[in-house]
Design an enzyme around this catalytic site. Structure first.
Site, PDB file in Angstrom:
ATOM      1  N   ASP A 195       0.863  -1.177   0.000  1.00 37.08           N
ATOM      2  CA  ASP A 195       0.000   0.000   0.000  1.00 37.08           C
ATOM      3  C   ASP A 195       0.904   1.233   0.000  1.00 37.08           C
ATOM      4  O   ASP A 195       2.123   1.154   0.171  1.00 37.08           O
ATOM      5  CB  ASP A 195      -0.957  -0.040   1.206  1.00 37.08           C
ATOM      6  CG  ASP A 195      -2.208   0.801   0.960  1.00 37.08           C
ATOM      7  OD1 ASP A 195      -3.226   0.554   1.604  1.00 37.08           O
ATOM      8  OD2 ASP A 195      -2.152   1.711   0.090  1.00 37.08           O
ATOM      9  N   TYR A 196       0.280   2.368  -0.139  1.00 32.31           N
ATOM     10  CA  TYR A 196       0.930   3.641  -0.410  1.00 32.31           C
ATOM     11  C   TYR A 196       1.954   4.009   0.690  1.00 32.31           C
ATOM     12  O   TYR A 196       1.557   4.290   1.818  1.00 32.31           O
ATOM     13  CB  TYR A 196      -0.175   4.698  -0.449  1.00 32.31           C
ATOM     14  CG  TYR A 196       0.145   6.000  -1.098  1.00 32.31           C
ATOM     15  CD1 TYR A 196       1.012   6.911  -0.515  1.00 32.31           C
ATOM     16  CD2 TYR A 196      -0.447   6.344  -2.312  1.00 32.31           C
ATOM     17  CE1 TYR A 196       1.282   8.131  -1.106  1.00 32.31           C
ATOM     18  CE2 TYR A 196      -0.193   7.571  -2.910  1.00 32.31           C
ATOM     19  CZ  TYR A 196       0.674   8.453  -2.296  1.00 32.31           C
ATOM     20  OH  TYR A 196       0.916   9.673  -2.887  1.00 32.31           O
TER      21      TYR A 196
END
Ligand code: GLC
Length: 724
Positions: A261-262
């Protein structure tokens, strides 16, 4: 030598370390901001091969322009993988995922994903960061809006439908998009419902509730999986080797790509398990992560990790192979410009809008309808439409509205005006959506005078749910409670019914709306055709059929409230104070999982299950009579549950094992059939391995997870092998 090698091996043999790490890196272009903004211009990095993947870039022209830099100007010409969060539609929005789950129709779930894939690939995209499969039983958590509700069986069925819909029959097709099952796993039970907070759940809950949707996605062939930001019992999912490399790859045989994820890899330092970026990168690579989204840890950390012998080139090569394999499966090498080669014809967009209107109407849940006040009579001549969400078309998109701009969405007011062209429709917002400001309440309430019906449109702003949007107070925001009270008082004094349309990304705790609304509709965020869909329900052009996929708490203090709880040694008993209950509230939710009214009236009877004695290989046939005793045609949803009252471990009071729908005319009666593989009655034994235990199991069927309303019968599970 090269001639006999595959394209991937040929490329790999020629790649420098920097080019390999580029294929393991995904950075953001700037169409949307979905996390902390990390500056940087990607074009030069793409040209040098230092970046091989992008997110948040939308539009065929922009995509093709950067593809051209990658394919025609970089040394190896490897095409870009470009992804975006297409969660519930791309430009034309369908209801938010929690709302769409309320339709309880896997065919719809698949069709909307297919439509979103068509629209997103026409914009040049090849990857979506969806479906989000996080089971949630805590409406404080804003991301409940993006998910499949409280039940793993529903989440698993949604996973399969979405993967089929997004990826289609052939991943290389111009309208196919790689799906991403996220966020693996057990993100829903964050501590105190606070986004990104730690997760502490039992191994049993992990296996029974949070793994099944991802296992279903893997079985359906999902191309990528995204681990959650969270730590599970102290181990951040981004570095969770047992659950990534162990469970996904080795146990389930998942061969797709794991995308962090980011910025999550760099955040291993904040978790406190990595001293620096090199260590963070090494932990993530070792756990099985292939693509580093936005933290630049792989590019900047892995060279140092290699020097420290904390990372292996073989793991880097294996990750690069998986990324190149995905690009090959997507047809990006064959034709990097295939997606977005031509714009969609207007007729396709019109058809998509019609689908958005149908799905939005089917997603809304009619929570109550006193004295059948709905549908409204056709000749109604004066309507007061009050509330800050009556004329708020952009809010109808809800969170994660992808590439849907502010324009092009139908407000409630617009929908009502089109549906009642001869009626006098007066509108006032009354109060702002969030701020505490009461100046407009009196004028808004005064609009009730002379109206035949009041439509009260209240709820959350779109940004009050979704990511980083947890709430401790789950009531109406700002001055909306004060507005609602003023409207109810005025309406009561004049005998005017109030139809409340509630917009939210989660169940809200609104006892005043429950008490004083003649009808109450949970509209969720219905998407681009919100107003038309609401009008279709209010006019009776469509009957509501949505069923709530989350138990609706009566009080925040009940959270987590869900139907799949175990009995405990002291189940609540009204005559015994020393049992599991509250001093100040019933245990039951305001509305149980599966609750939802229609314009029909359905009765269920004559449940029969055959055979009554089963082995693991048996197939149960469940028959139930459904009858519509109402005055209107409507669609009923019937849920199938099991209850194992005696086993080697305590079993939930209800386990969902199926659901089906039936559309009946007034007076019509039908025997409906459901089937259930007896093997589905196995469960995770004390060792957390699936076990089959002989004994009696109850099979129940009916309208929702309230066993007082369920038909019930019993089956006998026989020993698995016939004993001599
Ligand atoms: C966000 C979300 C994730 C999303 C990603 C890319 O932080 O957690 O769901 O897909 O970043 O936007």
């Amino acid at each position: 030598m090269l001639a006999g090698m595959s394209r991937i091996e040929r490329l790999l043999s020629r790649m420098t370390l920097a080019e390999k790490l580029g294929q393991l890196t995904m950075t953001a272009a700037h169409h949307a901001t979905t996390g902390p903004v990390i500056a940087g211009d990607s074009t030069e990095a793409i040209r040098s091969g230092a970046i091989g993947n992008l997110l948040n870039l939308v539009g065929a022209d922009s995509v093709h322009e950067l593809q051209r830099v990658a394919v025609e100007e970089s040394r190896l010409g490897i095409p870009l993988l470009i992804g975006f969060d297409v969660l519930h539609g791309h430009r034309i929005q369908f209801p938010i995922p929690l709302g769409e789950t309320a339709v309880f129709d896997p065919g719809v779930w698949e069709r909307t994903a297919r439509e979103a894939a068509r629209e997103a690939t026409a914009d040049g995209l090849a990857l979506t960061f969806a479906p989000m499969l996080d089971v949630s039983r805590d409406p404080r958590w804003g991301r409940s809006a993006e998910g499949p509700g409280e039940d793993p069986f529903v989440a698993a069925r949604l996973a399969q439908a979405k993967v089929r819909g997004f990826q289609g029959a052939r991943l290389a097709a111009a309208d196919a998009i790689a799906a991403c099952a996220k966020h693996y796993c057990a993100y829903g039970p964050v501590t105190a419902g606070r986004d990104y907070a730690s997760v502490d759940i039992s191994e049993r809950t992990l296996h029974e509730v949070h793994l099944p949707p991802f296992e279903a996605a893997v079985r359906a062939g999902v191309a990528t999986i995204m681990p959650a930001f969270t730590d599970l019992a102290g181990v951040p999912m981004t570095a969770h080797r047992p659950l990534l490399r162990g469970h996904l790859r080795e146990r389930l045989g998942f061969e797709g790509v794991l995308i962090s994820d980011y910025n999550a890899i760099a955040e291993l330092m904040r978790h406190g398990i990595a001293a620096d970026l090199a260590e963070a990168a090494a932990l993530a690579l070792e756990a099985g992560i292939d693509i580093d989204m936005m933290s630049d840890a792989f590019r900047r950390g892995l060279p140092e990790a290699l020097r420290r012998r904390r990372a292996r080139m073989a793991d880097i090569d294996a990750a690069v192979r998986r990324v190149l394999r995905l690009k090959e499966r997507l047809g990006l090498f064959a034709d990097p410009y295939r997606r977005g080669a031509r714009p969609e014809p207007a007729a396709v967009l019109r058809r998509r809008r019609r689908m958005a209107r149908e799905v939005a109407a089917r997603a809304m849940v009619l929570l109550q309808n006193e004295a059948d006040v709905l549908p409204l009579p056709p000749g109604i001549s004066r309507i007061a439409v009050i509330g800050p969400l009556a004329d708020a078309p952009a809010e109808m998109r809800g969170p994660w509205s992808a590439a849907a701009g502010n324009e092009g969405h139908v407000s409630v007011l617009q929908g009502l005006r089109e549906a009642f062209p001869r009626a006098r429709i007066e509108h006032a917002a009354g109060v702002p959506l969030r701020e505490v400001e009461e100046a407009g309440i009196e004028a808004a309430a005064a609009l009730c005078d002379g109206a035949e019906v009041i439509i009260l449109c209240v709820g959350e702003a779109a940004g009050m749910s979704g990511e980083a949007a947890s709430r401790t107070q789950l009531g109406l925001p700002g001055s909306q409670p004060r507005l609602a009270r003023a409207v109810f008082e005025r309406a009561r004094a004049r005998g005017i019914p109030v139809i409340t349309v509630l917009f939210s990304g989660r169940p809200l705790i609104v006892p005043e709306l429950v008490e004083h609304s003649a009808a109450l509709i949970a509209a969720w965020f219905p998407g681009s055709e919100a107003g038309s869909a609401i009008a279709d329900l209010l006019t009776g052009r469509r009957s509501p059929e949505g069923r709530t996929p989350l138990s609706w708490p009566r009080q925040a203090g009940q959270i987590p409230v869900f139907f799949g709880q175990r009995p405990s040694g002291r189940p609540a008993h009204p005559d015994d104070g020393f049992t599991s209950k509250y001093l100040d509230s019933p245990n039951e939710p305001q509305f149980p999982f599966g609750h939802g009214l229609t314009y029909g009236r359905f009765e269920h009877s004559d449940l029969v299950v055959n055979p009554a004695r089963v082995r693991p290989t048996s197939r149960l046939r469940i028959r139930l009579t459904v009858r519509n005793t109402g005055r209107r045609t409507a669609t009923d949803t019937v849920f199938l549950f099991a209850r194992d009252p005696l086993a080697s471990v305590a079993r939930p009071l209800l386990e969902l094992k199926g659901f089906t729908k039936v559309r009946l005319r007034p007076g019509e009666r039908r025997r409906i059939d459901m089937t259930l593989a007896a093997a589905e009655l196995r469960f995770h034994g004390a060792s957390l391995e699936p076990v089959w235990e002989p004994g009696e199991v109850e099979i129940l069927a009916g309208p929702c997870a309230d066993r007082r309303r369920l038909q019930s019968t019993k089956v006998q599970l026989l020993p698995s092998a016939s004993r001599k």
